[in-house]
Design a protein around this motif. Sequence first.
Motif, PDB file in Angstrom:
ATOM      1  N   HIS A   3       0.846  -1.195   0.000  1.00  0.00           N
ATOM      2  CA  HIS A   3       0.000   0.000   0.000  1.00  0.00           C
ATOM      3  C   HIS A   3       0.877   1.239   0.000  1.00  0.00           C
ATOM      4  N   ILE A   4       0.699   2.088  -1.006  1.00  0.00           N
ATOM      5  CA  ILE A   4       1.474   3.317  -1.104  1.00  0.00           C
ATOM      6  C   ILE A   4       0.685   4.453  -0.460  1.00  0.00           C
ATOM      7  N   PRO A   5       1.171   4.992   0.650  1.00  0.00           N
ATOM      8  CA  PRO A   5       0.448   6.062   1.340  1.00  0.00           C
ATOM      9  C   PRO A   5       0.708   7.407   0.679  1.00  0.00           C
ATOM     10  N   VAL A   6       0.277   8.465   1.339  1.00  0.00           N
ATOM     11  CA  VAL A   6       0.628   9.801   0.877  1.00  0.00           C
ATOM     12  C   VAL A   6       2.146   9.914   0.865  1.00  0.00           C
ATOM     13  N   GLN A   7       2.691  10.413  -0.225  1.00  0.00           N
ATOM     14  CA  GLN A   7       4.144  10.492  -0.358  1.00  0.00           C
ATOM     15  C   GLN A   7       4.735  11.515   0.613  1.00  0.00           C
TER      16      GLN A   7
END
Length: 240
Positions: free
Chosen positions: A126-130
Amino acid sequence: MKLISLVPSITELLYTLGLEQEVAGITRFCVHPQNWFRTKTRVGGTKTLNIEKIRALRPELIIANREENVKEQVAALQELFPVLVTDVNNYPEALNMISAIGAATQRTSEAAALVSAIEKEFAGLHIPVQKKAVYFIWKDPWMTVGGDTFISDMMHRAGFTNLYATKNRYPVVSMEEVQALAPEYLLLASEPYPFKEEHRETLQQLFPGCRVLLVDGELFSWYGSRMLKAPTYFQVLQKS
């Protein structure tokens, strides 16, 4: 087929592909797997190859890398033996490299299975807010990574925006310049420069509003079978 690997991450890949008997030579930086590091013939460093040692092994294929190895040394080897020169700057190119090496070493199905496993692991990440970050690979001078590097691609997949993504390769930077970018995170890699806790503490004082983390450089920079372990590690970093 007698093989020599001049790239640490590819040495580990060859081990994963089951080429124990075929690999005759590695570099002194090929530390994984440990039993190969202890028992295989070492043919120098990645940038200081011993051509005579390599010649004595009479390899049927040498695997090199455009960035890891010195162009002139690779060219000298190409006059003597077949050399597969890899060039990996991002995640897709890493998967293509695995497939290419699988084909070159008669391990096509094993390589395909590894690529599939890596894709499955990254698909579950899961890629969160960068988070805005600078990744350091060296000090004296301070060096970071540009947007055209494999590390920068891994940073993005780990949830970090590389503040030097507009630069190429490995730019030298100043602390004043980095401070002006207002990073949220500073990532200090374990390699090639072995950053330690003392470095983290020093930078934390210079960047009081920033998280300074020691990170596993192998999981950001080693393309090959070590990529299997990266997503789980990135999940942990996202909570740091």
